[in-house]
Design an enzyme around this catalytic site. Structure first.
Site, short mmCIF file in Angstrom:
data_model
loop_
_atom_site.label_atom_id
_atom_site.label_comp_id
_atom_site.label_asym_id
_atom_site.label_seq_id
_atom_site.Cartn_x
_atom_site.Cartn_y
_atom_site.Cartn_z
N TYR A 171 0.83 -1.20 0.00
CA TYR A 171 0.00 0.00 0.00
C TYR A 171 0.87 1.26 0.00
CZ TYR A 171 -3.46 -3.44 1.61
OH TYR A 171 -4.27 -4.55 1.74
N HIS A 175 0.28 -12.27 1.61
CA HIS A 175 -0.48 -11.33 0.79
C HIS A 175 -0.57 -11.79 -0.66
CE1 HIS A 175 -1.30 -6.76 0.01
NE2 HIS A 175 -2.38 -7.51 -0.13
#
Length: 322
Positions: free
Chosen positions: A54, A138
């Site tokens: 992010y 992830h």
């Protein structure tokens, strides 16, 4: 507070997703990011999720800075591993990956045991913490072999050493998450976009398996990237323009919601939270106003008559809990 599996790690039913404060799609200021996290705290949210992906670490840095004014034992924080960040000397931005930040690093897929350790260590440094409570693998979609045989054992070791409290995987699909639930000893899985008013694919196998195994589920993407928050022709569905038939279904649901005196946002959040496997609903926000609205909608009571009408009109199947 709810406990993640048998880990003892506690989370609030509503969680803060920190991708937007990593400049997801558009830039926000440091002050706006801090105010957004502060608003989440004021609304009683004590579970915060981030990832190196992010904003190339910007989300971790901003979240860590904002939480620094609170006692470490007062909140739960999760981050993710699987993408290492390597510095590069390349002009331009990261918008190709969805973030309005300079392209100062490149993401390197790495689900090796060494890569897991290195990625977590770098994340802790950006967060300014000596530990996190939860670590997720992830998006290991295209790296299943390495994820199950190298990355997962590395997480197990970190958990046994007390470096992290709970371990799991976070993905935008239900199939591989079901395999994690059935074949490993994960405490939690983060399932984004696959258990919503518009997509119940997680209901087929993942959620029943989680109940059977005592594994917790955190639901992300409750609004399917925007459509269920504000259905209109330009709304996005799973990060792309919403197909007309999906938009029409969302608009019909919105009409039903308005007839029952609620918002579609409230219904979407309530639906995600209702399943017994679900420990927390993770909502991303980029402003204090968005956080306050999410908290208000999450606390809203959705009448049973609303769910009945959805089922009677075929907008929701009889098998789905609410």
């Amino acid at each position: 507070m709810n406990t993640l599996g048998r880990s003892g790690v506690e989370v609030t039913p509503l969680a803060f997703g920190a991708a937007p404060i990593g400049n997801l799609f558009t830039e926000i200021t440091e002050e706006q990011a801090h105010e957004t996290v502060a608003a989440a705290w004021q609304q009683g949210i004590r579970y915060f999720d981030t990832a190196p992906h992010y904003g190339l670490g910007l989300s971790e840095r901003r979240l860590g800075a904002a939480l620094r004014e609170h006692p470490r034992e007062a909140y739960t924080i999760s981050t993710k591993v699987g993408r290492r960040l390597e510095p590069v000397d390349t002009p331009g931005d990261d918008l190709a990956h969805g973030f309005a930040v300079p392209a100062s690093h490149r993401r390197v897929w790495d689900f090796s045991a060494d890569g897991i350790r290195r990625t977590l260590d770098a994340g802790l440094e950006r967060l300014g913490l000596d530990r996190v409570d939860v670590v997720y693998l992830h998006d290991p979609d295209d790296h299943a072999e390495q994820a199950f045989h190298e990355a997962y054992p590395a997480l197990e070791k970190l958990r046994s050493e007390g470096v992290v409290g709970a371990i799991g995987a976070g993905m935008n699909q239900a199939g591989m998450l079901t395999r994690f639930v059935r074949d490993t000893d994960v405490d939690v899985v983060l399932c984004a976009g696959r258990y919503t008013l518009l997509d119940q694919s997680a209901l087929t196998e993942l959620l029943p398996a989680a109940v059977d195994r005592g594994t917790s589920v955190v639901i992300g993407g409750a609004f399917n990237s925007g459509l269920l928050a504000d259905p209109r022709p330009e709304s996005t569905y799973d990060y792309d323009r919403a197909p007309q038939e999906v938009l029409d279904r969302a608009l019909r649901m919105q009409s039903v919601a308005h007839r029952h005196g609620i918002t579609l946002r409230a219904a979407a959040l309530s639906y995600c939270a209702a399943h017994p496997a679900v420990a927390s609903v993770l909502v991303g926000a980029r402003s204090a106003a968005e956080v306050r609205d999410c908290a208000e909608q999450f606390a809203s009571q959705v009448p049973q008559a609303f769910w009945r009408e959805l089922r009677e009109t075929g907008l929701l199947s009889d098998e789905e809990p609410s």
